[in-house]
Each structure stands twice: as structure tokens, then as C-alpha cells.
Design a protein around this motif. Sequence first.
Motif, PDB file in Angstrom:
ATOM      1  N   GLN A 192     107.201  12.460  38.266  1.00 43.80           N
ATOM      2  CA  GLN A 192     109.010  13.679  37.776  1.00 43.80           C
ATOM      3  C   GLN A 192     108.594  15.030  38.840  1.00 43.80           C
ATOM      4  OE1 GLN A 192     108.336  13.946  34.239  1.00 43.80           O
ATOM      5  NE2 GLN A 192     109.468  12.411  32.987  1.00 43.80           N
ATOM      6  N   GLN A 193     107.356  15.503  39.350  1.00 44.15           N
ATOM      7  CA  GLN A 193     107.114  16.238  40.197  1.00 44.15           C
ATOM      8  C   GLN A 193     107.399  16.199  41.548  1.00 44.15           C
ATOM      9  OE1 GLN A 193     107.019  20.990  40.507  1.00 44.15           O
ATOM     10  NE2 GLN A 193     106.743  19.700  38.619  1.00 44.15           N
ATOM     11  N   ASP A 194     106.891  15.327  42.354  1.00 42.77           N
ATOM     12  CA  ASP A 194     106.780  14.867  43.390  1.00 42.77           C
ATOM     13  C   ASP A 194     108.401  14.507  43.496  1.00 42.77           C
ATOM     14  OD1 ASP A 194     105.901  13.344  46.114  1.00 42.77           O
ATOM     15  OD2 ASP A 194     107.300  11.523  44.707  1.00 42.77           O
ATOM     16  N   ILE A 195     108.989  14.237  42.860  1.00 44.37           N
ATOM     17  CA  ILE A 195     110.720  14.263  43.385  1.00 44.37           C
ATOM     18  C   ILE A 195     110.963  15.527  43.135  1.00 44.37           C
ATOM     19  CG2 ILE A 195     112.568  13.156  41.919  1.00 44.37           C
ATOM     20  CD1 ILE A 195     111.288  11.039  41.233  1.00 44.37           C
ATOM     21  N   LEU A 196     111.246  16.043  42.495  1.00 49.43           N
ATOM     22  CA  LEU A 196     111.256  17.705  41.916  1.00 49.43           C
ATOM     23  C   LEU A 196     111.313  18.348  43.540  1.00 49.43           C
ATOM     24  CD1 LEU A 196     111.070  19.597  39.078  1.00 49.43           C
ATOM     25  CD2 LEU A 196     113.358  19.786  40.363  1.00 49.43           C
ATOM     26  N   GLN A 197     109.858  17.769  44.058  1.00 50.03           N
ATOM     27  CA  GLN A 197     108.988  18.485  45.439  1.00 50.03           C
ATOM     28  C   GLN A 197     109.947  18.518  46.553  1.00 50.03           C
ATOM     29  OE1 GLN A 197     107.106  21.268  45.701  1.00 50.03           O
ATOM     30  NE2 GLN A 197     106.837  21.089  43.591  1.00 50.03           N
ATOM     31  N   ARG A 198     110.384  17.294  46.029  1.00 54.50           N
ATOM     32  CA  ARG A 198     110.727  15.986  48.066  1.00 54.50           C
ATOM     33  C   ARG A 198     112.295  16.209  48.200  1.00 54.50           C
ATOM     34  NH1 ARG A 198     109.869  11.131  48.817  1.00 54.50           N
ATOM     35  NH2 ARG A 198     108.823  10.827  47.128  1.00 54.50           N
ATOM     36  N   TYR A 199     112.933  15.930  46.872  1.00 53.12           N
ATOM     37  CA  TYR A 199     114.193  15.901  46.976  1.00 53.12           C
ATOM     38  C   TYR A 199     114.552  16.819  46.641  1.00 53.12           C
ATOM     39  CZ  TYR A 199     112.896  11.048  45.553  1.00 53.12           C
ATOM     40  OH  TYR A 199     112.727   8.874  46.006  1.00 53.12           O
ATOM     41  N   SER A 200     114.347  18.054  46.280  1.00 55.71           N
ATOM     42  CA  SER A 200     115.222  18.818  46.062  1.00 55.71           C
ATOM     43  C   SER A 200     115.772  19.586  47.518  1.00 55.71           C
ATOM     44  CB  SER A 200     114.422  20.228  44.852  1.00 55.71           C
ATOM     45  OG  SER A 200     113.012  20.836  45.788  1.00 55.71           O
ATOM     46  N   THR A 201     114.949  19.040  48.936  1.00 55.90           N
ATOM     47  CA  THR A 201     115.169  19.765  49.641  1.00 55.90           C
ATOM     48  C   THR A 201     116.413  19.356  50.605  1.00 55.90           C
ATOM     49  OG1 THR A 201     114.021  17.757  50.500  1.00 55.90           O
ATOM     50  CG2 THR A 201     112.953  19.876  50.558  1.00 55.90           C
TER      51      THR A 201
END
Length: 405
Positions: free
Chosen positions: A333-342
Amino acid sequence: MKLFPNLVRAVVSGLESIFAKKQYADKVIERLLRSNPRWGARDRAFIAENIYDIVRHWRRYTEALGLSYQDAPTEAQLWLIFGVHQMSQGYYLPNWEEFAALDPAQIEKRLNQLLKRREVMYSIPDWLDQLGYEAFGKRWEAQLDALQQEAPVVLRTNTLKTSVSELKAALQADDIDTYRLTEYPQALVLKERKPVFKHPLFKEGWFEVQDAGSQFISQQLDIQPGMRVIDACAGAGGKALHLAALMENKGKLIAMDVEEYKLQELKRRARRAGISVIEPRLIDSNKAIKRLAQSADRLLLDVPCSGLGVLRRNPDAKWKLQPEFVEKIQQVQQDILQRYSTMLKVGGKMIYATCSLLPQENEHQVQKFLANHGAQFRLLSEWHLSPTSHNTDGFYLACLERIAE
């Protein structure tokens, strides 16, 4: 209630597939009901309802027999478990050989003792009960009670093809009564369960089956026609279809997922719904994300999660879920938030959402993200939906705005 051997045998067969062969309950029931086209509506309802009820109360019934809920049951034990379920509903058992070992007085006495324990009363694994109690304290029991109830069937009107009023009237003409939910503009709730997937209006794309809480998530993304929207964890597209309708089928909606077969299902559903703005894209590497940097007006991150908020629809999930998964999925979940928010533009809005009740998958994830990216994003609002407070499945959603590069 009169029992028929062939129907009880079907229930036992389904339970064997779920608990001995570790298959998913919804798929097992779907396959079972297809296996005998001669079964009528009552027969099909008997099979589905009894399987789901026993899955919900699995620990209660197995421990009433002195069995472990964690062990794979034998066929003979499954007949006894079905018998305990019937007795707990107040029904008498027929004089069948399969039920001969059951002593109603002994079962009742054992249940009276077992039901003093919360984890047995609500049929939940020990580790999950502990996790929930740590998160909610005394409120955990109310959550468990709500998650044990059967969920209503909620429809989402496809406003590209009809209106809520028109759909309601058309269904009523076929003896399918519904009522509206004022907080959820496109929602209709069935007053009585009916096989709506077979209805001609479903096949014509007038509606989808979608929980009101799930509909609420798309509503909060502040969608306008003509926008460029990304649904980055689209799956088979339940929310993507709703977003496209809110866009009035104008603009572009990029639906992304790591599973190709889910995107193929989304294409099929989009055709049925009359939607042309959805562009499915497979996430096969990080390049798929980088190519879309700062391109979205709106971004939906409906991330993978433990699914604890939807146990009333998927009661077998609590028996398949493991504590290691809950820990691991938080990293995802945190990885998705960090990368996809770009992928979000400056001035754009995104929603982070789960169908979990646990704070470590929800607000804690947003807080961790903002601790690292507070100069780029700000939290606008957040919601906790649950069966206890909103009569929806359990969801968390946070709306964030990108304020800088």
C-alpha cells in the motif's frame, strides 16, 4: 423446514470445496448452481444461503462438535456441521444416518459455554480478534456483529443509459422492489434478494451491483466531464465504470492493473455499459507509471488490502487471511502511494481507499505518506464507512490535493 438429501449434499459439497480444497466461496457457489439447471429459485437460494451462513459461523459450529476450525473437515464431519447449523436455527433434523451421531442436548450445552467467548460467538480466528480489539477496543464487538450480518444487494444505476427513477420503475414492473438511499445518488437497494444478474436490464447495461460505500468513493473524487482520470488499481473495473459515468463518457479514463485478465473483464463490462472513454493499461513495469507522470486531473488509488471491511460479503476471507499477509500488504500500500501519486498533476486530486477497517492500512498509511510528501500534498478530507455507522461495507478513503511538484 423439510430437508431434501440432494440439496443438503450440494451444501456439503460446497463446504468441502471451501474448507478442504481452499477454494473461494463465491466461485464454489456459482459453479454449484450452474451444475444443475433443474434447481428452482428456492433450491438455489437454499444452497447459497446455507453455505454462506455456515461459512460465517464456521468456528462456532466446528467447536460445538469438539473439532478445530483450522483443520480440513471430512465429509462425515461436514454433514454434522450442517446438522448443528440447522439445530441452531431452531429446526428439527430428519432421522438420517448422517445426523445419527448428533446429540441436541449436548450440542446446546456446549454452545452455551462456547458463546461466552467473543472469538467463538462471532466466529473469527484468534489472531484477527486480537488485531481488531487492539484497533477498536470495546467498539470491536459492534463491528464484528455487523460484519456477521448478510449484506444487502445494492445496485448502481448506469446514468449513461437510464435514470434512477426509470430503473426503479422498470424493475418494479418485474416484481423487483427497491428503495433509494439519499446519500448515494445512483444507488438502489433490493428489498428482497433476486437473481438480478439474469435480468435483461443488467445485460443491457442499465445497472451494476455495487455496494453503496464503493459508490461513495467515486463520488468524492470531484469528477467533471472532459477530465483525464486514472484508476490505478482498477481490477475488473467496478469503480472505473462509475467514474466513466460521472464523466458522462467524456474525456479519458486510464484504467490500470497488474493483472491482464482483470482488464479484459473490464473491457467486456465497459462495452455492456456503453462506455468508450476507458483505456485499459497493464502495469508490467515501473515505466508504465513513469510515462504518466503529472498527467492526471484525478487519481484513484483503491489499493489492495486485507478486505476486513467486506467480510459480510466474503465471509470465507477471514478463514483464508493470515497475519503475515496483513503485514506484507501494508508495504504494498505504501509503495503504491509513493510511486503512483507521481501521476497526479499539480492542482489535481487523488483518493487513497481501502476496504479495510484497520487504521494501519488506512489513516496510518496516509500519515506516513504525508510525513514524506507534506510539501507536495495536503489532506483535504477523509471518511471511515462501516456497517455499524453507514450500513455499507467497511471502507476508508482520504482525498488529497497535489499542491507542488
